[in-house]
Write a protein that holds these residues in place. Structure first.
Motif, short mmCIF file in Angstrom:
data_model
loop_
_atom_site.label_atom_id
_atom_site.label_comp_id
_atom_site.label_asym_id
_atom_site.label_seq_id
_atom_site.Cartn_x
_atom_site.Cartn_y
_atom_site.Cartn_z
N GLY A 1 0.81 -1.39 -0.37
CA GLY A 1 -0.20 -0.20 -0.28
C GLY A 1 0.96 1.40 0.35
N LEU A 2 2.28 1.32 0.52
CA LEU A 2 2.67 2.54 1.08
C LEU A 2 3.79 2.30 -0.74
CD1 LEU A 2 4.59 2.22 4.07
CD2 LEU A 2 3.08 3.98 3.89
N GLY A 3 3.71 1.71 -1.29
CA GLY A 3 4.26 1.42 -3.07
C GLY A 3 3.20 2.21 -3.63
N MET A 4 2.25 1.94 -3.35
CA MET A 4 0.92 2.51 -3.99
C MET A 4 0.99 3.90 -4.39
SD MET A 4 0.58 -0.13 -6.49
CE MET A 4 -0.66 0.92 -7.29
N ALA A 45 8.61 3.93 -4.57
CA ALA A 45 7.52 3.29 -4.79
C ALA A 45 8.72 2.02 -4.42
CB ALA A 45 6.60 3.41 -5.64
N GLU A 46 10.04 1.29 -5.48
CA GLU A 46 10.10 0.90 -6.00
C GLU A 46 11.07 0.06 -4.38
OE1 GLU A 46 14.02 -1.08 -8.66
OE2 GLU A 46 13.54 1.20 -8.27
N MET A 47 11.69 1.04 -3.70
CA MET A 47 11.70 -0.11 -2.36
C MET A 47 10.81 -0.74 -1.61
SD MET A 47 13.90 2.00 0.95
CE MET A 47 11.93 3.14 1.27
N HIS A 48 9.34 0.38 -1.89
CA HIS A 48 8.95 -0.30 -0.48
C HIS A 48 8.32 -1.75 -1.48
CE1 HIS A 48 8.33 3.72 1.30
NE2 HIS A 48 8.57 2.72 2.66
N PHE A 49 8.13 -1.92 -2.89
CA PHE A 49 6.99 -2.71 -3.26
C PHE A 49 8.25 -4.16 -3.04
CE2 PHE A 49 4.58 0.03 -6.86
CZ PHE A 49 4.22 -0.96 -5.97
N GLN A 50 9.61 -3.96 -3.30
CA GLN A 50 10.82 -4.69 -2.92
C GLN A 50 10.41 -4.82 -1.76
OE1 GLN A 50 12.75 -5.82 -5.48
NE2 GLN A 50 13.38 -7.32 -4.67
N LYS A 51 10.45 -4.38 -0.65
CA LYS A 51 10.48 -4.91 0.24
C LYS A 51 9.01 -5.95 0.65
CE LYS A 51 11.26 -5.06 4.50
NZ LYS A 51 12.08 -5.50 5.29
N ALA A 52 8.05 -5.81 -0.05
CA ALA A 52 6.86 -6.61 0.41
C ALA A 52 7.20 -8.09 -0.89
CB ALA A 52 5.34 -6.31 -0.69
N HIS A 66 4.43 -4.72 -10.44
CA HIS A 66 4.24 -3.29 -10.46
C HIS A 66 5.72 -3.15 -9.88
CE1 HIS A 66 0.25 -2.89 -9.93
NE2 HIS A 66 0.08 -4.36 -9.26
N ILE A 67 7.07 -3.70 -9.79
CA ILE A 67 7.70 -3.41 -9.43
C ILE A 67 9.07 -3.02 -11.03
CG2 ILE A 67 10.85 -4.17 -9.22
CD1 ILE A 67 9.27 -5.19 -6.88
N GLY A 68 8.14 -3.83 -11.97
CA GLY A 68 8.15 -3.71 -12.86
C GLY A 68 7.90 -2.67 -13.75
N VAL A 69 6.78 -1.92 -13.46
CA VAL A 69 5.78 -1.06 -14.26
C VAL A 69 7.19 0.07 -13.71
CG1 VAL A 69 4.15 0.96 -13.93
CG2 VAL A 69 4.20 -2.34 -14.14
N VAL A 70 7.44 0.30 -12.15
CA VAL A 70 7.96 1.66 -11.49
C VAL A 70 9.57 1.51 -12.20
CG1 VAL A 70 9.29 2.01 -9.44
CG2 VAL A 70 7.11 0.74 -9.05
N GLN A 71 10.02 0.07 -12.27
CA GLN A 71 11.18 0.24 -13.36
C GLN A 71 11.26 0.57 -14.63
OE1 GLN A 71 12.22 -3.48 -13.40
NE2 GLN A 71 13.21 -3.65 -10.75
N HIS A 72 9.75 0.70 -15.15
CA HIS A 72 9.99 1.68 -16.31
C HIS A 72 9.76 2.46 -16.31
CE1 HIS A 72 9.02 1.50 -20.36
NE2 HIS A 72 8.27 2.26 -20.49
N ALA A 73 8.69 2.78 -15.08
CA ALA A 73 8.83 4.52 -15.14
C ALA A 73 9.99 4.97 -14.84
CB ALA A 73 7.87 4.68 -13.98
#
Length: 441
Positions: free
Chosen positions: A242-245, A256-263, A276-283
Motif C-alpha cells: 500500500g505504501l508503494g502504491m 515506490a520501488e523500495m517499498h514494493f521490493q520490501k513486500a 508492479h516492480i517492473g512498471v516502476v522500473q520502466h517509469a
C-alpha cells in the motif's frame, strides 16, 4: 397353650459314590478349582495389561505427533507464502482432520493468496457450514466476497458476525467490507476504525482502513494507517504494498520501488508484486530490467493478464511492435472481452502502417465499451508507455477520448490491491481503479 409338634432331626443323607467321594465334597472341590483358575487368570491380566496399554499409548502419541508435524509443515508453508505447497500438504490430512474449521480456513487463505477467489469462496462457505460459530479467518472470507462482488452473501456474513460477537475485529472488518462494496466509504471507515478500537494490534484492520482513505483521496491518513500496520506486524506485506502504491501515485518512483521490493522480500511468490516492480522500473527508464522482472512474474503465473498487458505495453514503448502484437494476441485469448486489449492492438497496427486492421480493432474496442467510461474497463495506456505520436488521431480514437492528454495511468488503475489474477468474470488489469478496488489481501 398347645405347643407345636416336635420336628424330628433331619440328618443329611450323603450319597457315596463308587470312589468313596461324597456329593458335598465334589461341590467344594469345584468351587476351589474355579477360585484357583480365576486367581491365575487375574494374574495373567495383571502382567499383560500394562504392556498393551504402554504399546497403545506409544502408538497414539506417534500418530498425534505425525499429525501435528504435517499440520505444522502446512502452516509454515503458508506463512512463507508457498501457498501451493501448503494446499498440497493440508489436503492430504485424514478426512476427519481435513474437514475442520482451522484446516479449511488455512486452505481458503492459501487460495486467497493465490488470487483464486472462487476456490477460496467455496472453501470458506464449507467452513461456515461446518462451524457457523467460527469468527477467526472470516475477515479473509469477507474480502473474498468483496472481490467477487457478492454483496448479498457479504451482507449476511457481516450481520451474522456482528450479532455473534461485537468484540471481535473480524466482525467489524466484514461490516466495513460490506459498506465498502456499496461504496459507502465513510461508513466503512467508521467500521474499520471500530475494529481497531476493539483490537489495536490487528494489522489487517489498519490495512483495510488505509485502502479506504486512499479511495477518499486522504493519502496522508492512508500512509499513517499503513505505517501502523507495519508497526504492529512488520511482515504484513500488504501494508508495504500500500505504501508503494501511494508513492507511485505521487510519482515518487524510487520510494515506490523500495517499498514494493520490501513486500516482495516477504512474499517472493507474488507475481503481482513483481509486475508492479517492473512498471516502476520502466517509469525509472529501466526498460530492459523491467522486461526481465515482468518475465519472472509471468513465469510464476503464466495466466496473469496484468503482467502480460504491462509487458506488451513496455514492448510497445520500446518500439518492438511485433513482439507486443504477439503478446496482445495471447492476452486476447485470456480476456476476449477486454476493450483495452483491442485498443492497444489498434495502436500497434497503426504504428505498423496497417490502418485497416487498426480501425477494425478500434471499432471492436468501441463496441465492447461504447462510452469508454465503464468502471471496470475505463482505462487507457499510460503516456509513459507511448512515444510521442505525430500522426493525426483517427476519428475512432477521438470518439473513445484516447489522446494522450486525457489518458490515465494503467498502473494507477491497479489501485492499492494485490488481486491481479482476479476471476475471469472480472478483467483484472482493467477493473482496478482507485475508486473501485483497493484490496491487497
Amino acid at each position: 397353650m398347645k405347643f407345636p409338634p416336635k420336628i424330628p432331626n433331619r440328618k443329611t443323607k450323603t450319597k457315596t459314590n463308587k470312589g468313596g467321594i461324597t456329593q458335598p465334597n465334589i461341590n467344594d472341590s469345584l468351587e476351589i478349582t474355579k477360585l484357583d483358575s480365576s486367581i491365575i487368570s487375574e494374574g495373567k491380566i495383571s502382567t499383560i495389561t500394562p504392556q498393551i496399554q504402554a504399546f497403545n499409548l506409544q502408538k497414539a502419541a506417534a500418530g498425534l505427533m505425525s499429525l501435528l508435524r504435517e499440520m505444522g509443515k502446512g502452516y509454515l508453508a503458508l506463512c512463507s507464502y508457498n501457498c501451493k505447497e501448503a494446499i498440497n500438504i493440508l489436503s492430504h490430512l485424514p478426512s476427519h482432520h481435513y474437514n475442520t474449521g482451522w484446516v479449511l480456513c488455512q486452505i481458503g487463505r492459501a487460495y486467497f493468496e493465490l488470487s483464486e477467489y472462487m476456490q477460496a469462496e467455496r472453501i470458506f462457505s464449507e467452513v461456515r457450514r461446518i462451524e457457523n460459530y467460527r469468527v477467526e479467518g472470516m475477515e479473509i472470507y469477507s474480502t473474498t466476497l468483496w472481490h467477487l462482488q457478492k454483496d448479498v452473501a457479504l451482507s449476511v456474513l457481516s450481520k451474522d458476525l456482528t450479532d455473534m460477537d461485537k468484540n471481535s475485529p473480524e466482525a467489524w472488518c466484514a461490516a466495513g467490507n460490506c459498506f465498502s462494496l456499496q461504496r459507502e466509504h465513510d461508513i466503512a471507515i467508521k467500521f474499520f476504525q471500530r475494529a481497531i478500537q476493539v483490537d489495536p494490534n490487528y494489522a489487517y484492520a489498519y490495512t483495510l482502513l488505509g485502502h479506504e482513505f486512499v479511495l477518499t483521496e486522504e493519502l496522508d491518513k492512508a500512509l499513517a494507517c499503513f505505517r501502523n500496520a507495519i508497526r504492529v506486524n512488520p511482515r504484513h506485506y500488504n501494508a508495504w504494498y500500500g505504501l508503494g502504491m501511494i508513492y507511485y501515485k505521487q510519482e515518487k518512483f524510487s520510494l515506490a520501488e523500495m517499498h514494493f521490493q520490501k513486500a516482495l522480500d516477504i512474499n517472493p511468490q507474488s507475481s503481482v508484486l513483481l509486475c508492479h516492480i517492473g512498471v516502476v522500473q520502466h517509469a525509472l527508464k529501466k526498460s530492459e530490467k523491467a522486461l526481465d522482472t515482468l518475465n519472472k512474474a509471468i513465469v510464476i503465473d503464466p495466466k496473469n493478464p496484468l503482467c502480460k498487458f504491462h509487458r506488451a505495453s513496455v514492448l510497445f514503448a520500446n518500439e518492438k511492435y511485433k513482439s507486443a502484437l504477439q503478446e496482445l494476441e495471447e492476452l486476447k485469448q485470456i480476456v476476449p472481452k477486454e476493450s483495452l486489449v483491442y485498443f492497444l492492438i489498434g495502436k500497434v497496427y497503426k504504428k505498423l502502417g496497417q490502418t485497416h486492421l487498426a480501425l477494425m480493432n478500434f471499432s471492436w474496442a468501441m463496441d465492447l465499451d461504447p462510452k469508454g467510461a465503464n468502471n471496470q474497463i475505463k482505462e487507457a495506456i499510460d503516456k509513459r508507455y507511448l512515444p510521442d505520436d505525430e500522426e493525426p488521431i483517427t476519428q475512432e480514437e477521438q470518439i473513445m477520448g484516447t489522446d494522450e492528454s486525457q489518458e490515465s495511468s494503467m498502473t494507477d488503475a491497479d489501485d492499492t490491491q494485490l488481486h491481479a489474477a482476479e476471476s475471469s468474470s472480472r478483467m483484472v488489469f482493467a477493473s482496478a481503479r482507485w475508486n473501485n478496488k483497493r484490496r491487497c489481501l
